[in-house]
Write a protein that holds these residues in place. Structure first.
Motif, short mmCIF file in Angstrom:
data_model
loop_
_atom_site.label_atom_id
_atom_site.label_comp_id
_atom_site.label_asym_id
_atom_site.label_seq_id
_atom_site.Cartn_x
_atom_site.Cartn_y
_atom_site.Cartn_z
N SER A 119 0.90 -1.30 0.02
CA SER A 119 0.13 -0.12 -0.11
C SER A 119 1.12 1.20 -0.04
N ARG A 120 2.04 1.37 0.72
CA ARG A 120 2.87 2.31 0.67
C ARG A 120 3.52 2.68 -0.65
N MET A 121 3.61 1.64 -1.54
CA MET A 121 4.28 1.99 -2.69
C MET A 121 3.44 2.10 -3.97
N SER A 122 2.18 1.34 -3.87
CA SER A 122 1.26 1.37 -4.81
C SER A 122 -0.31 1.60 -4.50
N GLY A 123 -0.53 1.67 -3.13
CA GLY A 123 -1.94 1.91 -2.97
C GLY A 123 -2.60 0.77 -2.62
N ALA A 124 -4.33 0.71 -2.65
CA ALA A 124 -5.07 -0.47 -2.33
C ALA A 124 -4.89 -1.50 -3.25
N ARG A 125 -5.37 -2.75 -2.82
CA ARG A 125 -5.33 -3.88 -3.79
C ARG A 125 -4.17 -4.45 -4.38
N PHE A 126 -3.04 -4.25 -3.61
CA PHE A 126 -1.91 -4.76 -3.89
C PHE A 126 -1.26 -5.51 -2.85
N VAL A 127 -0.31 -6.68 -3.03
CA VAL A 127 0.14 -7.25 -2.10
C VAL A 127 1.75 -7.64 -2.48
N VAL A 128 2.51 -7.72 -1.27
CA VAL A 128 3.93 -8.13 -1.38
C VAL A 128 3.95 -9.59 -0.68
N LEU A 129 4.63 -10.37 -1.57
CA LEU A 129 4.68 -12.06 -1.26
C LEU A 129 6.12 -12.06 -0.88
N LYS A 130 6.45 -12.81 0.12
CA LYS A 130 7.76 -13.06 0.38
C LYS A 130 8.18 -14.53 0.69
N GLY A 131 9.25 -14.87 0.58
CA GLY A 131 9.89 -16.01 1.21
C GLY A 131 9.15 -17.14 0.73
N GLY A 132 8.60 -18.29 1.62
CA GLY A 132 7.79 -19.48 1.17
C GLY A 132 6.71 -19.05 0.38
N LEU A 133 5.76 -18.11 0.72
CA LEU A 133 4.74 -17.60 -0.14
C LEU A 133 4.89 -17.19 -1.73
N ALA A 134 5.97 -16.46 -1.95
CA ALA A 134 6.31 -16.04 -3.17
C ALA A 134 6.68 -17.44 -3.94
N ARG A 135 7.45 -18.20 -3.22
CA ARG A 135 7.80 -19.43 -4.05
C ARG A 135 6.55 -20.30 -4.15
N LEU A 136 5.75 -20.32 -3.21
CA LEU A 136 4.34 -21.15 -3.59
C LEU A 136 3.78 -20.53 -4.73
N GLU A 137 3.41 -19.26 -4.93
CA GLU A 137 3.04 -18.63 -6.08
C GLU A 137 3.54 -19.13 -7.24
N ARG A 138 4.82 -19.05 -7.49
CA ARG A 138 5.49 -19.27 -8.35
C ARG A 138 5.40 -20.80 -8.77
N ALA A 139 5.57 -21.89 -7.68
CA ALA A 139 5.39 -23.22 -8.03
C ALA A 139 3.71 -23.41 -8.45
N LEU A 140 2.81 -22.75 -8.00
CA LEU A 140 1.54 -23.02 -8.72
C LEU A 140 1.62 -22.48 -9.92
N GLY A 141 1.99 -21.55 -10.43
CA GLY A 141 2.03 -21.04 -11.95
C GLY A 141 2.84 -21.97 -12.58
N GLN A 142 3.97 -22.48 -12.26
CA GLN A 142 4.73 -23.49 -12.96
C GLN A 142 4.16 -24.81 -13.18
N PHE A 143 3.40 -25.25 -12.22
CA PHE A 143 2.65 -26.38 -12.32
C PHE A 143 1.49 -26.24 -13.17
N MET A 144 0.64 -25.18 -13.35
CA MET A 144 -0.21 -25.29 -14.21
C MET A 144 0.02 -25.02 -15.68
N LEU A 145 1.24 -24.32 -15.98
CA LEU A 145 1.73 -24.26 -17.24
C LEU A 145 2.00 -25.79 -17.70
N ASP A 146 2.94 -26.33 -16.78
CA ASP A 146 3.71 -27.71 -16.99
C ASP A 146 2.34 -28.79 -17.47
#
Length: 505
Positions: free
Chosen positions: A161-188
Motif C-alpha cells: 500500500s505504501r508504494m502502490s496503494g490499495a489492492r496490491f500485495v507483497v509476497l515473500k519467502g515461502g509464499l512467493a515460492r508457492l505462488e511461483r510453484a502454482l504457476g509453473q505447475f499449471m503451465l506444465d
C-alpha cells in the motif's frame, strides 16, 4: 461484433437474443443506419460511374469541336466530383455509426445457455471433492488467507500500500515460492498433458487489440493505460504557436520594438535585448492552459498509448488478428502465465480484504482458435483442462453454467469454476471458460481457409483461466492449514518447492 447480414435476414431473432441478455430491441435502429449507408454507397457508385462516362464524352465532344457540349460535360463532371465528396463523407459517417452501434452490443447467447438475471440464476453442472474432507475442515474456526499469510511472515499488504496503494500485495519467502510453484505447475500440465503451446506475449497492447477481444470501447474504465508523451515535440509545437503569435501581431509588436531601439541605440545591446524580449514573449505565449495541453495530448499527435492487459486472452487471441490461418493448423491451443492488471472500477467495497480482488495478479490463460464446427467440443475440453488443475491440487470445487445475465460481454457460453474457501464457507470463482464464437474474430478480422478452397470464414475463439494463480494460492492456504497455522504443501507442488512439505513461521 455482429454480422449485419444476420441482422438483415432475421431481425426478430436478433432482438429476441438481445432480450435474453436483458437489452431492448436494436434491429430497427441498426437496419435504419444500414439502409441509409447502402443508399449512400449506391449514390456514390452512381456518381462515380456517371463521372467516368462524362469524362470520356468530353474527349469525344472536343474531337468533333463541339465546345458547348464539352463545356457542359466539364461542368457536370465538376458537380459530380462535389457530389461524390458529399456521398463519400456520408458513407464514412454512417459506416462509423453502424460500427459504433454494433460494437457496443454484447455477444448473443447460445441456445443452451440458461436464462437468468444474475449469478443467482447460474446452474450448477457438477461438483468435485468434499469440503468436509480438507485439513481445514477439522478446525473449529479456519483462519482466512490474510491471517495465515501474515502469520507466516510472507504476506505484506501494508508495504504494498505504501508504494502502490490499495489492492496490491507483497509476497515473500515461502509464499512467493508457492505462488511461483502454482504457476509453473499449471503451465506444465497444460503444455505437457493438454497440448497447449506456451507463449510469452506482450503485456502492453494497442487500442486495436483490446477492441478485438471486446474490452474497448465499453469497458475502458476497467483497464489501466500507459501513455508516453513526446515532450520535445509538444514543446516545439508550443514554440511554433508562439512564433505564429508574433507573426500575427506585428502591428502591436512593432511600436514596442521602436521604443526599445530608441532606449538602446547601440546595435549590439538592442539586438540582445530584442532577442530576449521575443524569447520571453514566445515562452509566455507557449504556456497552454491545462485544457489546451490535454487536448493536444489527446489528439494523439504527441502521445503513444498502450493498455496493460487485463488478461493474457488479449495478447494470445490477437495472435491471429488480420490473419487467415490454414484450417489444417486448427485448433490452435495457446497458454501463457502473465501478470494481469485490472482497475476493478465496478468493485468498490467488494473483497477489500486480502488477495481475492487485486489490481495486479498472476494468471495462466488458455486460448483456443478453432473452426466453427470445433468450438463447442473445444469448450468442453477447455473446461476439463482447467478442472484438472483443481483436481490435482485436491481442492473441492463446483462447475457452473452461467446464465444470460451473468455472462461476459464477448461470450456466447461460459462455465465458471468455483473453489471452496473454508474461511468464508462458500465457493468462489477461480476460473471462467468462455466460447466467444465468431464475435471476437469479426472484430479482429481473424479467418480460416481450407486448402484448395477460395472462400475464408471467421474462426471461433475461446478463452479460459487455467487458473488464476493468486486465488489458487488463497485456496491452498485456507484448505491446507492446521491448528498451528502451518500450511501443508499439496503433493503435486512439492517437486516445485524443493521437496518442502509444509510452510511455517
Amino acid at each position: 461484433m455482429h454480422d449485419i447480414k444476420a441482422v438483415r435476414d432475421n431481425p426478430q431473432a436478433f432482438d429476441l437474443a438481445l432480450g435474453r441478455r436483458g437489452l431492448a430491441p436494436q434491429s430497427e435502429a441498426i437496419l435504419a443506419i444500414d439502409q441509409a449507408l447502402r443508399a449512400a454507397q449506391t449514390a456514390l457508385q452512381s456518381a462515380q460511374s456517371r463521372r467516368n462516362e462524362a469524362s470520356k464524352l468530353i474527349g469525344a465532344a472536343k474531337a468533333r469541336k463541339d465546345e458547348q457540349a464539352a463545356n457542359a460535360l466539364i461542368a457536370e463532371v465538376e458537380a459530380l466530383k462535389a457530389s461524390m465528396l458529399s456521398h463519400s463523407a456520408e458513407e464514412s459517417r454512417l459506416s462509423q455509426d453502424l460500427r459504433n452501434l454494433l460494437s457496443a452490443l454484447p455477444n448473443l447467447p447460445a441456445d443452451d445457455v440458461p436464462d437468468g438475471a444474475d449469478e443467482a440464476d447460474n446452474v450448477e453442472v457438477r461438483r468435485f471433492g468434499d469440503p468436509a474432507q480438507s485439513p481445514a475442515a477439522k478446525l473449529n474456526a479456519p483462519r482466512d488467507h490474510v491471517a495465515l499469510g501474515e502469520g507466516l511472515g510472507g504476506m505484506d499488504f501494508e508495504a504494498a500500500s505504501r508504494m502502490s496503494g490499495a489492492r496490491f500485495v507483497v509476497l515473500k519467502g515461502g509464499l512467493a515460492r508457492l505462488e511461483r510453484a502454482l504457476g509453473q505447475f499449471m503451465l506444465d500440465v497444460q503444455t505437457r498433458e493438454h497440448g497447449y503451446l506456451e507463449v510469452s506475449p506482450p503485456l502492453l497492447v494497442k487500442d486495436e487489440a483490446v477492441f478485438g477481444t471486446g474490452q474497448l470501447p465499453k469497458f475502458k474504465e476497467d483497464l489501466f493505460v500507459a501513455q508516453s508523451v513526446d515532450w520535445e515535440g509538444l514543446k516545439a509545437r508550443a514554440q511554433d504557436l508562439g512564433l505564429a503569435f508574433v507573426g500575427e501581431n506585428q502591428a502591436l509588436i512593432q511600436p514596442l520594438v521602436e521604443n526599445l531601439r530608441r532606449a538602446l541605440p547601440e546595435e549590439d545591446a538592442f539586438r540582445t535585448a530584442l532577442h530576449a524580449a521575443i524569447e520571453t514573449l514566445i515562452d509566455r505565449q507557449s504556456q497552454f492552459g491545462a485544457d489546451q495541453m490535454q487536448a493536444l495530448i489527446d489528439s494523439g499527435e504527441f502521445t503513444e498509448r498502450r493498455w496493460l492487459i487485463p488478461t493474457a486472452e488479449v495478447s494470445l487471441t490477437n495472435l491471429v488478428r488480420d490473419q487467415i490461418t490454414p484450417e489444417e493448423e486448427l485448433p490452435l491451443r495457446l497458454t501463457a502465465l502473465t501478470p494481469c492488471f485490472r482497475s476493478e472500477a465496478g468493485a468498490s467495497g467488494r473483497d477489500t480484504r486480502g488477495m481475492i480482488r487485486q489490481h495486479q495478479f498472476q494468471k495462466v490463460e488458455l486460448v483456443s482458435i478453432t473452426t466453427p464446427d470445433q468450438s463447442e467440443a473445444e469448450h468442453e475440453r477447455m473446461v476439463t483442462c482447467a478442472e484438472t488443475i483443481l483436481q490435482r491440487l485436491g481442492l473441492a470445487f463446483r462447475t457452473l453454467a452461467l446464465c444470460t445475465g451473468d455472462m461476459g460481454f464477448s461470450a456466447r457460453k461460459t462455465y465458471d469454476l468455483e473453489v471452496w474457501l473454508p474461511s468464508q464457507g462458500v465457493y468462489r470463482e477461480i476460473s471462467s471458460c468462455s466460447n466467444c464464437g465468431d464475435f471476437q474474430a469479426r472484430r479482429m478480422d481473424a479467418r480460416t481457409k481450407r486448402a484448395g478452397e477460395k472462400g475464408a470464414r471467421f474462426v471461433h475463439t475461446l478463452n479460459g483461466s487455467g487458473l488464476a494463480v493468486g486465488r489458487a494460492l488463497v485456496a491452498v492456504l485456507e484448505n491446507y492449514q492446521d491448528e498451528q497455522g502451518r500450511i501443508a504443501i499439496p503433493d503435486v507442488l512439492r517437486p516445485y518447492m524443493g521437496g518442502l512439505t509444509h510452510l511455517e513461521a
